[in-house]
Write an enzyme that holds these catalytic residues in place. Structure first.
Site, PDB file in Angstrom:
ATOM      1  N   LYS A  53     -64.386  28.268  25.645  1.00 46.76           N
ATOM      2  CA  LYS A  53     -62.960  28.229  25.600  1.00 46.76           C
ATOM      3  C   LYS A  53     -62.411  27.200  26.736  1.00 46.76           C
ATOM      4  O   LYS A  53     -61.278  26.406  26.595  1.00 46.76           O
ATOM      5  CB  LYS A  53     -62.301  29.643  25.853  1.00 46.76           C
ATOM      6  N   GLN A  97     -60.709  38.305  28.175  1.00 54.24           N
ATOM      7  CA  GLN A  97     -61.785  38.680  27.029  1.00 54.24           C
ATOM      8  C   GLN A  97     -62.192  39.949  26.807  1.00 54.24           C
ATOM      9  O   GLN A  97     -62.407  40.779  27.793  1.00 54.24           O
ATOM     10  CB  GLN A  97     -63.109  37.559  27.727  1.00 54.24           C
ATOM     11  N   ASP A 120     -53.635  35.452  23.100  1.00 48.11           N
ATOM     12  CA  ASP A 120     -54.461  36.203  21.720  1.00 48.11           C
ATOM     13  C   ASP A 120     -53.433  36.735  20.888  1.00 48.11           C
ATOM     14  O   ASP A 120     -54.123  37.065  19.684  1.00 48.11           O
ATOM     15  CB  ASP A 120     -55.272  37.294  22.638  1.00 48.11           C
TER      16      ASP A 120
END
Ligand code: NAP
Length: 291
Positions: A53, A97, A120
């Site tokens: 990412k 994460q 997200d």
């Protein structure tokens, strides 16, 4: 033989568009869109996702920084870190994460992120907006699948879309997106308690499999000509490979390719789109915050 939906190529196109947008943003605002990725602990899969990412973000002209914290980092300290990132005007996107270590309440962490920086798309406010059909930061994996369908020219209006899996990160938001005005699918969601899954999948014009079971969907479960999207990432033992395993999806790719109209491979299908949409969300978050 099914048309192969090349997620790597579509993701490259999305990433190039984000890079253009990020350059325009930097020219207009004197700073790059900024993403902060928080990783707690040393889960090897998470480490590799986070690296990918950050690398992709850097290549797209996004100022990306990974904040690594030890596995015993407390929930209070994590919430304090998120509060600092929320308050920092130069940070546009925050991604924590998952999974988090067991002593941390993931729902509390997700709720702590400023919804405007929630790249997200997991914050309950953004989930609510998604279900209401409002403009929002959409979860990256299902948003990436929508982008794949759009850019491949798959007809969605009135199509029967069957989603296998009801997780909060893939199955449920996928169903909400497919149901939305503009896509206009008729949506069925299946899960582990669903009866006669095969009879349902055989009705699907669009079949999205997100269950995490290696090659679960066989050719006899697929309607001829259907568009088949494979979200699954599963390790199966393979002694012919140096690392001792290979990655397969939730679809029996070779057999289903003979029946389907179009299909995504694993790897090289949905996976690259997830990262591309994270970059797109970061740019969107930056643009929305700047106006
Ligand atoms: P998850 O949270 O484990 O959810 C799996 C879902 O599948 C659950 O809703 C479960 O039902 C359902 N399920 C399990 N067995 C089933 C069966 N035999 N028939 C029908 N439904 C069944 O998984 P996830 O996080 O959504 O991820 C799914 C897969 O996608 C995993 O392989 C993951 O690695 C992969 N993934 C890939 C990406 C990407 O970028 N490519 C992103 C995210 C996830 P219940 O709710 O009843 O338990």
């Amino acid at each position: 033989m099914a048309h192969l939906i090349d997620g790597t190529a579509v993701a490259a196109a999305v990433r190039a568009e984000v890079a253009e947008g990020a350059a325009a943003f930097a020219a207009a605002h004197g700073r790059r869109p900024a993403l902060r990725v928080v990783l707690v602990g040393e889960n090897p899969a998470s480490q590799s996702y986070v690296r990918a990412k950050a690398r992709a973000a850097g290549q797209a002209g996004i100022d990306a920084e990974t904040l690594l914290r030890p596995a015993d980092f407390s929930q209070a300290d994590l919430l304090a870190l998120i509060a600092d990132l929320n308050a920092d005007p130069a940070v546009d996107g925050i991604l924590v994460q998952l999974p988090l270590p067991e002593h941390v309440d993931e729902a509390a962490v997700t709720r702590a992120i400023d919804p405007d920086k929630d790249v997200d798309g997991f914050h309950p406010e953004n989930v609510g907006r998604l279900v209401l059909g409002e403009d929002t930061l959409e979860p990256c994996t299902p948003a990436g699948i929508v982008e794949l369908l759009r850019r491949t020219g798959v007809e969605t209006t009135g199509a029967h879309a069957v989603v296998l899996g009801r997780s909060n990160i893939v199955g449920k938001p996928m169903a909400s997106l497919l149901l939305r005005r503009g896509l206009d699918c008729t949506v069925t969601v299946c899960h582990s308690r669903t009866r006669d899954v095969d009879a349902i999948t055989r009705q699907a014009d669009i079949l999205v499999a997100a269950i995490g079971r290696a090659e679960f969907v066989t050719a006899d479960m697929v309607k001829p000509g259907a568009t088949v999207i494979d979200v699954g990432i599963n390790r199966v033992e393979d002694e012919s490979r140096e690392r001792g395993y290979r990655l397969v999806g939730d679809i029996d790719f070779d057999a289903v390719s003979e029946v389907a109209g179009a299909i995504t491979p694993v790897p090289g299908g949905v996976g690259p789109m997830t990262i591309a949409m994270l970059l797109a969300n970061t740019l969107r978050a930056a643009e929305r915050r700047a106006t």
